[in-house]
Design an enzyme around this catalytic site. Structure first.
Site, PDB file in Angstrom:
ATOM      1  N   GLY B 150      37.506  29.403  43.791  1.00  0.00           N
ATOM      2  CA  GLY B 150      36.536  29.334  42.707  1.00  0.00           C
ATOM      3  C   GLY B 150      35.526  30.472  42.820  1.00  0.00           C
ATOM      4  N   CYS B 151      34.909  30.824  41.718  1.00  0.00           N
ATOM      5  CA  CYS B 151      33.984  31.960  41.724  1.00  0.00           C
ATOM      6  C   CYS B 151      32.730  31.650  42.544  1.00  0.00           C
ATOM      7  CB  CYS B 151      33.631  32.367  40.296  1.00  0.00           C
ATOM      8  SG  CYS B 151      33.057  31.018  39.246  1.00  0.00           S
TER       9      CYS B 151
END
Lengths: 347, 347, 347, 347
Positions: B150-151
């Site tokens: 995930g970012c």
């Protein structure tokens, strides 16, 4: 053989963009092209890590002063300097050096226009760096002195050129070009503070006062015998990068949408960096950010009897640094497209 | 031999970014890597010219439907799909295909955590794509199934990892991550309209509700025996791209600024995409936009007895598409850095 | 009787906001309050039409120099000046004049803290202009000297105060406050150019260095016997106005969401400018722009054992100019809410 | 006597702005004007606290459905509805109710133009709400049905009207109007996402397609016998509020800058909401945000033989909600300027 490249004004926006592109250039990656002196003025002595944190692989380099001596011994010198100072430095560089000037000094052909707009003596005229203008690619190939065009003239010229050259319009054009704030450069100023520019729109240097006005007229006049008149309205808008140009002119009777579309399609068919969008799709600056592309759309407005042309470029890439690298490629005999992205950093 | 690469979800932001990077990848430029199927759902049948105007060299391609059939016959498949659907497609791809998944399905190790946060059955756990986490580069090399992180976990992990691994802090961390709006994806929504997001700041999915919370904890827990606690506050800010992470935690007695700086410098000394800034320079998202870099700074705050770490990434590059290409490079045995910019599109 | 009001520093952001509010104040509209001298420094001699185009009804007025003489003969003087200079001017104003100071000079009680953070001699301590802090409204009523609080301390104090006062948390707080760029003032600077701030996020004056850190601690310490510790991380974000504050602290065992919500609801029940949002709605700076409101939300994060409080204010209204007018209303015995919008200019 | 006011479409941007202004209106503050029904469609049943968090003093009110029944019993009804639906509701309201319509239904005089642009039957023509157009203030005074103008026509008309009325130009005008994104309304859409609009500029509904084109032409044609031609290019820019209009037209021989300036100065001398800026100062949308002002500048461009006029308005205030309240003031015999700010929320 390794070519050594210097960037004068490396800490400004034009210089920074040229460096970004050089660092991804295949000749740099293969070791055939080497980055030499990086110069600045107020930043001389400062590390790139501090002056240009967006270039981490050069972090340990140090900015030198901009003098003929620091720029000596390079095969290519990019000048990202204020006009006047740019010509002063350029005059002191050897003829064997390829000099690519991002300032205005050598763009205009008419000394009177130069003096009117810049208030100083005209430095001269160099090959003009829009390869998409018929005849220019040839002049740029192998050239050792190149004038990179202004960002507004690039957007306006690529928008209007096919229509002017094909005689679709009377060349009495009304151009509104909306630009991101990096176009104003990296100089402390109250009017350009984030708080003054975010959430705001403002026209400036209007009614013929902007120095890019005669450059637009000069470019269009190369391709028509009629008198070219340019009403130019630049507008500052709250985005970092990008220029959207909207231009209208009286349509010649009988020109249809099909003719206009076909004229543009043909004109740019073989151009790697000028791209006619499908009907119904308007240029959007987001779709060219960080790329060397100019997106164009053309529409016949029958109610008003005018042709509307719109274009989008990144003012720092196709509008400055990308054009400079494209010119370098031509000057040195590299593939013209080498190191120049066509895909944008969107959204 | 030419490798054929498909991108599922090509019209979304993750897919578009993967394509931007592939188009500049040396293996694509040399013809060793070819772009095959581009799929979408609502956009199936639409041309790339209309669906993704930022990719003009693919303009004539047509978006296909996302099915195992359209993805068959490719050596590499990137999945830029909603979680759930992503695992459903992944299960139907041959084992010989290299599958790089940008969704969440295969990131978490703990099935209970998955079920708590995603409300569905856990699909499994794949090699996790942060090569900068000790041990992970090895697991990713040659892997045929990879979960792209995930970012937010990427920004928070790269910020906190050296401090946790070296025991500089008690791992009871308070993380505030401020993200650009592309992080929310390309889906019609009133709350994400320009008019609702420009000129505004808002926290969301706060107080443990954000699905990236357990992923951050999982990453840090790999490198400490202590219990890891994460208070995570994501904030939506008015910029297209970028995540700035600020994280604090109680400092272990006696840890000096010098120790903290040296720990970080050593930890990332050989990493091409994690970069400790000089003292006094703070990460700024502008300086990583479009690049695969993570910029980091670390500071001892003696008054509050806490360590502050900050990091900046581009959520679509190092945070998604760049990480995906970095993982592809490892999976296929290419140079890990191939096609991944380190210089940012700044300003 | 007509009261005459001067604004020193009228061309700055604080001064401009005070004037915007005064022009809509019922006492101004009824003629009971008159706008007298408007002073500046670099702008002395310039018309308001040029210096402050957003105030067209004052267009013909001229900016005077900031001196005790130009400010003499006014009933109320607002000071929107740099600290140091503000105290120097304040000392020369008659005791009968109501002086409302937007600078930092008279905010801190501890001379040592002042010297540590500002590096000069402490000017003194005046009644502190957050009427929502218990006991302060009384001290401000009829006061002739008032210190308007800093913008960050206003957002952080109103967020944390109910929790600290009710003992819901251990007062060891981690605060991240994200601010629009007008907070940095109207002074030429490269780092604050539109091109450097749009599309970017950056923390600054981190790890205890920001001068608002001791002011936050001082405010919270008034309502607890425990030691207050503040880790404060300010972040600059690309919007003109607004501060979003996110603050977490260790939750006292057994404090439920219901208790936390009820505590906040009770605390602010009668406050006109502090507003607890319904559960599930997060403060958003857009919803307070141009208004004097502080929107607040409180959440128990059971996983991390912390309380999360968020608040939104307009840094120039409730954060500066609105607070100044609210204080003027109290000082002069007007209705506290007169002339202060509660509805925001959204979107 | 207390007047009861309803707002249909209260959760949209027009409705929200009308409410913001009413809440600060002196007749509301004195109790002579009361806010009655607030209606919406998808939001019916939702509290104002959730649907419009920027209006905290109305937080406890509930949005009702938009029907003639919920709007019955009000003295004034503002309609902030889609065209078509707006006329349908309007037809069912009693003649004694003052109806102020923000939709397009009753703006155009020519049924053919309506049908061409809107593709439905023409509802009729009501007094048109630009009081600054000579003759209109009289028609609006005491009117019980009023059509609030479109936002673009307001900016373009106020810019061009003095020049057209005084015969300074040939009325063959090229107008480029750059608007903030709130102009597109509050409706879920991919093209209007923050990620698609921030950092981007795009023309849309170009070449005569925008529905405001005939409205601009209609307004100018009232003041000249010559044929009016309008080339209209709207551009979407990354700001929440504001319209900057740039308009050029061929200058009549011999018109000097002095004549142009004096014409504009005289034309707007007594107008409270139209303001000619000093020479050299360009309109900037920031300087009108939240205010009911239109800032104007006029320049003679001798090189191109064209007149340039620029104007700035807030599309939601003078462009919609402010105009609606200004019209209400005239309709009800209040002071025309009551409750309408002239000072902007700048920066």
């Amino acid at each position: 053989m390794t070519l050594k490249v210097a960037v004068a004004g490396a800490t400004g926006y034009a210089g920074g963009e040229i460096l970004r592109l050089l660092l991804g250039h295949p000749k740099y990656l293969s070791g055939e092209l080497r980055i030499g002196a990086l110069t600045g003025n107020s930043n001389a002595g400062v590390s790139v890590a501090e002056a240009c944190p967006h270039l981490p692989t050069l972090a340990d380099r140090v900015i030198e002063e901009t003098t003929p001596a620091t720029l000596a011994g390079h095969d290519v010198v990019f000048l990202g300097l204020p006009h006047g100072f740019s010509a002063e430095i350029a005059r002191q560089l050897p003829e064997t050096t390829t000099v690519i000037d991002c300032a205005a000094d050598y763009r205009l052909q008419d000394a009177g226009e130069w003096e009117h707009y810049y208030g100083s003596a005209h430095a001269g005229t160099w090959p003009y760096g829009i390869p998409e203008m018929p005849g220019h690619r040839e002049a740029l190939t192998g050239a050792s002195r190149i004038a990179v065009p202004g960002c507004f003239p690039t957007g306006a010229t690529l928008a209007l050129l096919p229509a002017v050259a094909a005689g679709l319009i009377t060349p009495d054009v009304a151009v509104t070009s909306i630009t991101g704030v990096s176009g104003a450069g990296k100089k402390a100023s109250v009017a350009l503070l984030g708080a003054e520019t975010m959430g705001s729109l403002k026209a400036y240097n209007t009614a013929g006062k902007h120095r890019h006005t005669p450059e637009i007229a000069q470019n269009l006049a190369e391709y028509t015998d009629e008198t070219v008149t340019v009403s130019f309205t630049p507008v500052l808008a709250p985005l970092p990068r990008g220029i959207l140009t909207t231009a209208t002119a009286p349509l010649i009777d009988g020109v249809s949408q099909a003719t206009a579309t076909q004229t543009y399609r043909d004109f740019y068919a073989d151009e790697p960096f000028a791209h006619l969008l499908p009907e119904g799709v308007q240029p959007q600056t987001q779709n060219v950010v960080g790329s060397n592309m100019c997106h164009v759309q053309v529409e016949v407005d029958e109610r008003s009897g005018r042709l509307l042309v719109t274009s989008a470029i990144d003012n720092l890439t196709k509008g400055t640094g990308g054009a400079a690298v494209q010119c370098m490629n031509l000057a040195l005999g590299f593939d013209e497209t080498a190191g120049l992205p066509t895909a944008a950093v969107a959204p």
